[in-house]
Design an enzyme around this catalytic site. Structure first.
Site, PDB file in Angstrom:
ATOM      1  N   LYS A 291     -50.670  15.570 -13.584  1.00  0.00           N
ATOM      2  CA  LYS A 291     -50.540  15.250 -12.167  1.00  0.00           C
ATOM      3  C   LYS A 291     -49.088  14.966 -11.775  1.00  0.00           C
ATOM      4  O   LYS A 291     -48.577  15.543 -10.807  1.00  0.00           O
ATOM      5  CB  LYS A 291     -51.398  14.016 -11.879  1.00  0.00           C
ATOM      6  CG  LYS A 291     -51.241  13.439 -10.507  1.00  0.00           C
ATOM      7  CD  LYS A 291     -52.063  12.172 -10.419  1.00  0.00           C
ATOM      8  CE  LYS A 291     -51.471  11.069 -11.275  1.00  0.00           C
ATOM      9  NZ  LYS A 291     -50.725  10.067 -10.513  1.00  0.00           N
ATOM     10  N   THR A 292     -48.433  14.102 -12.536  1.00  0.00           N
ATOM     11  CA  THR A 292     -47.058  13.751 -12.205  1.00  0.00           C
ATOM     12  C   THR A 292     -46.145  14.957 -12.346  1.00  0.00           C
ATOM     13  O   THR A 292     -45.223  15.140 -11.559  1.00  0.00           O
ATOM     14  CB  THR A 292     -46.569  12.598 -13.099  1.00  0.00           C
ATOM     15  OG1 THR A 292     -47.549  11.557 -13.053  1.00  0.00           O
ATOM     16  CG2 THR A 292     -45.252  12.051 -12.604  1.00  0.00           C
TER      17      THR A 292
ATOM     18  N   ASP B 240     -48.705  10.102  -3.919  1.00  0.00           N
ATOM     19  CA  ASP B 240     -49.255  10.035  -5.265  1.00  0.00           C
ATOM     20  C   ASP B 240     -50.455   9.090  -5.255  1.00  0.00           C
ATOM     21  O   ASP B 240     -50.534   8.195  -4.409  1.00  0.00           O
ATOM     22  CB  ASP B 240     -48.148   9.495  -6.195  1.00  0.00           C
ATOM     23  CG  ASP B 240     -48.534   9.586  -7.657  1.00  0.00           C
ATOM     24  OD1 ASP B 240     -49.435  10.384  -7.992  1.00  0.00           O
ATOM     25  OD2 ASP B 240     -47.926   8.865  -8.463  1.00  0.00           O
ATOM     26  N   GLU B 241     -51.379   9.250  -6.163  1.00  0.00           N
ATOM     27  CA  GLU B 241     -52.557   8.372  -6.251  1.00  0.00           C
ATOM     28  C   GLU B 241     -53.213   8.207  -4.880  1.00  0.00           C
ATOM     29  O   GLU B 241     -53.532   7.096  -4.454  1.00  0.00           O
ATOM     30  CB  GLU B 241     -52.165   6.983  -6.780  1.00  0.00           C
ATOM     31  CG  GLU B 241     -51.398   6.995  -8.084  1.00  0.00           C
ATOM     32  CD  GLU B 241     -52.285   7.138  -9.298  1.00  0.00           C
ATOM     33  OE1 GLU B 241     -53.467   7.521  -9.153  1.00  0.00           O
ATOM     34  OE2 GLU B 241     -51.771   6.877 -10.403  1.00  0.00           O
TER      35      GLU B 241
ATOM     36  N   GLN C 111     -60.815   8.189 -10.066  1.00  0.00           N
ATOM     37  CA  GLN C 111     -59.978   7.070 -10.500  1.00  0.00           C
ATOM     38  C   GLN C 111     -59.649   6.129  -9.344  1.00  0.00           C
ATOM     39  O   GLN C 111     -58.656   5.399  -9.381  1.00  0.00           O
ATOM     40  CB  GLN C 111     -58.684   7.587 -11.145  1.00  0.00           C
ATOM     41  CG  GLN C 111     -58.933   8.329 -12.449  1.00  0.00           C
ATOM     42  CD  GLN C 111     -57.639   8.717 -13.144  1.00  0.00           C
ATOM     43  OE1 GLN C 111     -56.938   7.874 -13.679  1.00  0.00           O
ATOM     44  NE2 GLN C 111     -57.322   9.996 -13.117  1.00  0.00           N
TER      45      GLN C 111
ATOM     46  N   ARG D 163     -57.248   6.759 -21.135  1.00  0.00           N
ATOM     47  CA  ARG D 163     -55.855   6.424 -21.463  1.00  0.00           C
ATOM     48  C   ARG D 163     -55.494   6.901 -22.856  1.00  0.00           C
ATOM     49  O   ARG D 163     -54.322   6.981 -23.211  1.00  0.00           O
ATOM     50  CB  ARG D 163     -55.608   4.897 -21.415  1.00  0.00           C
ATOM     51  CG  ARG D 163     -55.711   4.210 -20.066  1.00  0.00           C
ATOM     52  CD  ARG D 163     -55.007   4.918 -18.971  1.00  0.00           C
ATOM     53  NE  ARG D 163     -55.905   5.840 -18.280  1.00  0.00           N
ATOM     54  CZ  ARG D 163     -55.506   6.825 -17.498  1.00  0.00           C
ATOM     55  NH1 ARG D 163     -54.236   7.042 -17.295  1.00  0.00           N
ATOM     56  NH2 ARG D 163     -56.374   7.633 -16.914  1.00  0.00           N
TER      57      ARG D 163
END
Length: 698
Positions: A47-48, A236-237, A269, A624
Site C-alpha cells: 500500500k505505501t 492514506d488509511e 482494517q 503483522r
DNA sequence: AAGCTTAGACTTTTT
DNA sequence: GTCTAAGCTT
C-alpha cells in the site's frame, strides 16, 4: 490531458522504474491523473509503495510537488512516506510535498487562517492535550455549575461525549436536544466549554480539523486558494477517516471535487470506529467522487500462507465488507501456534523465554514485537523482560510528554512563548511552589476582570518577592530564547526554575527519575532542533508558515507526543505495543497475547461489543507477522490486583469453558495443530452465542 | 498554602 | 496494583 501539457505533462506507459511493481500496483500508480482513485489495499500488499510511487509518478510527470497534499493518520507514517518519496524523487522535491497528519495540517492551517475564528496569536497556536482539555471542562463545571457533584457527572465522561459530537462535525448549535437529562447537561456543558475555550484562546484536538472546516466553509476565498493550487490530494488509511476529516478533504478538493483525489485504505482494517470513523467510508467515497477507479491489491508479500489462511478465515465472518481475499506465492511455512497458560505470569514468562531463545539464535531484537489489546497488558511482559535483561521499548501508554515534571517544564516554555497562556501560568507558578494557591489566583482573576487587563499584567503589579522573581524569570527566559535559541532556553529554564532540585526533594523516590526526565527534555529539544535544521520544516503543510522553533516544539510535544524521551534506541530493542499502534507495521516474530474472550474481543461491563471492529482488530494483529506468530491466552487474568476466574465450570480436560477468544476459534483447526483440540474443548459453550452482525450482541 | 492521608478510579483503542 | 484528586491537618 494531452492538450494540457503544462499542468500535467506526459505520463508514459509502464516506465522502467515501475517494473518491480505487480500489475495491480502498477495499475494503481498509473491511473489517469485527472480522475479519482480508490485503492483497496489489503495488509502487506504494498500500500505505501503504491502511495509513494503514485506521488513520484506525478512528480516525474511534471506535477509540482507543492501542488500535492498527502494526508496520513500518524506522524510516523508521514515521516516514512516522506523518506520513501525522497528515495524516488530526491530530498528537495519530497520536502515540498504538503504532507502530514490531519491534525498537523489542521494546526498549520489555523496558524495561518485562525484569525478568521478570532484566534489571536494564531501563528504560534498549539492545541491542548486531552488532560488539559478535561481540566478546562472541569473548571467550567465548577465555575458555571457549582452544584454539580463531579463524582456523579464526571468531567471525563462529558468530555468524551463532547469530543464524539465534534468528531462527527456537530458544532454547539447542531447538537439536537437529547433524551436524557444527563445528555442534555452535556449539551449545555458543550456550549460553556466552547465559550471558555474561546475566552482563553485554547484549542482541543478536534478543533484542529473542525475549526479549519469552519473557516473553509465560511470563507470560500480561502478554500479557493487551495483548490486552485492543488493538483492532487492523497489520503492514506482512508478507512479510518471520520466525518470532519472527510469534510476537510472535501474542502481541499473543491466544489464538485475538481481536484483528483486518491485514497488508499482497507475496509477490513478500519479500527477507529470509536473515534468516529465509519468502516463504510470507502464505499461512500466511490459514490461521491466520480468518475473513479477502484483497484484491489490482494497479493500479499508479508505473511506466510498459513497466517493468511487464518486471517482470511476470521475476517470472512464479517458481513458488510467490500470484499477481497489475500493470497501469496510464498511456500515457506514459518510457525503459527497457540499456547494456553494458567495465568498472566506464566504467559509473560513463557513469551520472554521464547524471546530470549530467539535472540540467542541471532534474531535481531527489532524483528520481535509483542502485541496486546490494551496498554495495561504490557506490565507483565515488561517485568518478565526486565528480569531477563532483554532490552525492550514500549510504544504508547503513558508517554514522555505527559509526565508531570515534563508538563511542568513545558508550562514554563509555553509561558515564555505566550505569557497570556493562563493554563501554563497556573501550572508554572506552582512548580516549584511559591506560595500561590487557588485563593490568590481567584483574587488575581477578579482583579484582571475589573481592570480589563490580562492576568499576566496583574502579576506585574504584585509586590511580593516570589511573584516578582517569577515574572523576572519568564522575562529573562524570553531574552535567552531570542538570543540563543531553543536548546539553551530549555537548559536555562531548568537552571533558573531549579525544577530538578525541586523534584529531587519533593517527589522523593521518583525524584531522581524526574530529574533524569528533565535532562531528557534538553536532549529532546536538541533532537528537535537538529531535525528542523535537517529537513527545513518538520511538518510540511498547506500553509507553510515559517513559525518559530519554540512554538513548533510545543505543538510537536502535543501532536507527536509518543516520539522522544525514550532512552533506548529504536532498532536495538524488542517492541511492545497495542494492536492499534501496530497497524501498518510488520515484524518477522509476532507475539499476540491476552486472547481471552471478553478481553479480545473486548466486551464492556455493560455487555457492549463492536464485534466486527474487534474482529478487524484481530485481523490487523495477525497480519503483522512476516514469519512466526505466537498466540496466547490465560485461564486467569488479574485485574486491579484481584484474581478473576475466567469461567465457573470446567470442560472434561480440566480447562475452564469459555475463555479462548472466539476469533481463535474461527481459525480453521488444521492450522492450529495441537492447540486446536484445546480450543475445540472450550468452544462448545460458545456455539450460537454470536447473534447480531454488529453492535450490541447480548 | 503546603503537605499529608485517604478514597476512588483506572482498564479499549489515539491524534 | 498504581495513580490521581479531593479532603483534612498543620
Amino acid at each position: 490531458m494531452p492538450d494540457n501539457p503544462g499542468a500535467q505533462a506526459t505520463f508514459y506507459e509502464e516506465p522502467a522504474w515501475l517494473a518491480h511493481l505487480n500489475p495491480a500496483q502498477r495499475e494503481a500508480v498509473t491511473l489517469p491523473m485527472d480522475s479519482h482513485g480508490a485503492i483497496l489495499a489489503g495488509a502487506g500488499t504494498g500500500k505505501t509503495n503504491v502511495l509513494t510511487h503514485r506521488i513520484a509518478y506525478a512528480i516525474r510527470g511534471g506535477m509540482e510537488p507543492y501542488a500535492i497534499v498527502a494526508v496520513t493518520f500518524t506522524n510516523k507514517a508521514a515521516k516514512e512516506i516522506k523518506e520513501r518519496i525522497a528515495r524516488l524523487v530526491g530530498e528537495e522535491a519530497a520536502g515540498k510535498i504538503r504532507l502530514g497528519t490531519f491534525h498537523s495540517l489542521g494546526l498549520k492551517f489555523l496558524r495561518k487562517f485562525g484569525h478568521h475564528i478570532g484566534l489571536e496569536r494564531c501563528e504560534t497556536a498549539a492545541p491542548m492535550d486531552e488532560d488539559e482539555a478535561v481540566a478546562l471542562l472541569r473548571r467550567v463545571m465548577k465555575d458555571r455549575f457549582p452544584d454539580t457533584d463531579l463524582k456523579v457527572e464526571k468531567p471525563k465522561d462529558h468530555y468524551f461525549v463532547i469530543s464524539q459530537w465534534k468528531e462527527q462535525g456537530l458544532y454547539v448549535n447542531d447538537v439536537p436536544v437529547q433524551k436524557t437529562a444527563s445528555a442534555n447537561f452535556t449539551r449545555m456543558l458543550y456550549a460553556a466549554y466552547e465559550a471558555e475555550k474561546k475566552r482563553s484562546q485554547a484549542l482541543d484536538f478536534a478543533d484542529l480539523v473542525l475549526q479549519s472546516n469552519f473557516v473553509l466553509r465560511h470563507h470560500p476565498e480561502v478554500a479557493a486558494v487551495f483548490h486552485q493550487h492543488l493538483r492532487m490530494v492523497l489520503v492514506d488509511e482512508f478507512q479510518d477517516t471520520n466525518p470532519i476529516q472527510v469534510e476537510f478533504i472535501g474542502h481541499l478538493t473543491g466544489t464538485g471535487h475538481s481536484v483528483p483525489t486518491f485514497v488508499v485504505g482497507d475496509d477490513d482494517q478500519s479500527i477507529y470506529g470509536w473515534r468516529g470513523a465509519d468502516a463504510g467510508i470507502m464505499q461512500s467515497f466511490l459514490k461521491r467522487y466520480t468518475p473513479n477507479h477502484l483497484v484491489r491489491l490482494e497479493q500479499n508479500y508479508r505473511c506466510t500462507s498459513t497466517i493468511l489462511d487464518a486471517a482470511n478465515a476470521v475476517i470472512a465472518n464479517n458481513p458488510n465488507r467490500i470484499g477481497k481475499r489475500l493470497w501469496t506465492e510464498r511456500q515457506d511455512v514459518g510457525s503459527f501456534q497457540l499456547d494456553i497458560f494458567a495465568d498472566a505470569e506464566a504467559e509473560a514468562g513463557a513469551i520472554a523465554d521464547r524471546i530470549r531463545n530467539l535472540l540467542a539464535d541471532g534474531i535481531p531484537p527489532a524483528d520481535i514485537v509483542v502485541l496486546y489489546r490494551k496498554n495495561m497488558l504490557s506490565r507483565g511482559i515488561e517485568k518478565a523482560l526486565v528480569f531477563r535483561d532483554i532490552p525492550y521499548r514500549i510504544y504508547g501508554g503513558l508517554n514522555f510528554f505527559q509526565r508531570r515534571e515534563i508538563k511542568d517544564a513545558l508550562a514554563w516554555l509555553r509561558l515564555v512563548q505566550n505569557p497570556l497562556d493562563e493554563m501554563a501560568l497556573f501550572r508554572a507558578i506552582a512548580a516549584p511552589r511559591r506560595g500561590v494557591g487557588a485563593k490568590t489566583i481567584e483574587q488575581w482573576k477578579t482583579m484582571a476582570q475589573k481592570q480589563g487587563v490580562a492576568l499576566w499584567d496583574v502579576l506585574h503589579s504584585d509586590k511580593k518577592a516570589s511573584i516578582q522573581s517569577f515574572v523576572q524569570i519568564v522575562h529573562r527566559l524570553r531574552q535567552v530564547y531570542e538570543a540563543e535559541g531553543l536548546v539553551v532556553l530549555v537548559k536555562k529554564m531548568l537552571a533558573l526554575t531549579k525544577l530538578e532540585q525541586y523534584y529531587i526533594t519533593a517527589a522523593k523516590e521518583r525524584g531522581e527519575e524526574c530529574a533524569e526526565n528533565l535532562q531528557e527534555l534538553v536532549i529532546a529539544a536538541g533532537v528537535f532542533h537538529h531535525e528542523m535544521r535537517a529537513t527545513g520544516l518538520h511538518m510540511e503543510s498547506l500553509a507553510r508558515t515559517p513559525g518559530d522553533l519554540l512554538s513548533e516544539f510545543l505543538a510537536d510535544a502535543v501532536l507527536n507526543s509518543d516520539q522522544g524521551g525514550q532512552k533506548k534506541k529504536e532498532g536495538e530493542t524488542v517492541s511492545l505495543m497495542t494492536v492499534h499502534k501496530a497497524k501498518g507495521l510488520e515484524f518477522p516474530y509476532v507475539f499476540l497475547l491476552g486472547l481471552e474472550d471478553g478481553e479480545f474481543p473486548k466486551i464492556t461491563q455493560s455487555g457492549f461489543c463492536n464485534l466486527e471492529e474487534e474482529r478487524r482488530l484481530f485481523y490487523v494483529a495477525v497480519t503483522r507477522s512476516k514469519f512466526s506468530l505466537f498466540l496466547s491466552c490465560v485461564r486467569n487474568r488479574q485485574s486491579f490486583g484481584y484474581t478473576q476466574d475466567a469461567g465457573d465450570d470446567e470442560a472434561e480436560d480440566g480447562l475452564d469453558s469459555h475463555f479462548v477468544s472466539r476469533f481463535v476459534q474461527e481459525i480453521p483447526a488444521h492450522l492450529l495443530g495441537d492447540a486446536a483440540r484445546l480450543v475445540q474443548a472450550s468452544s462448545r459453550k460458545l456455539v450460537g452465542s454470536e447473534t447480531g452482525s454488529d453492535g450490541d450482541w447480548w
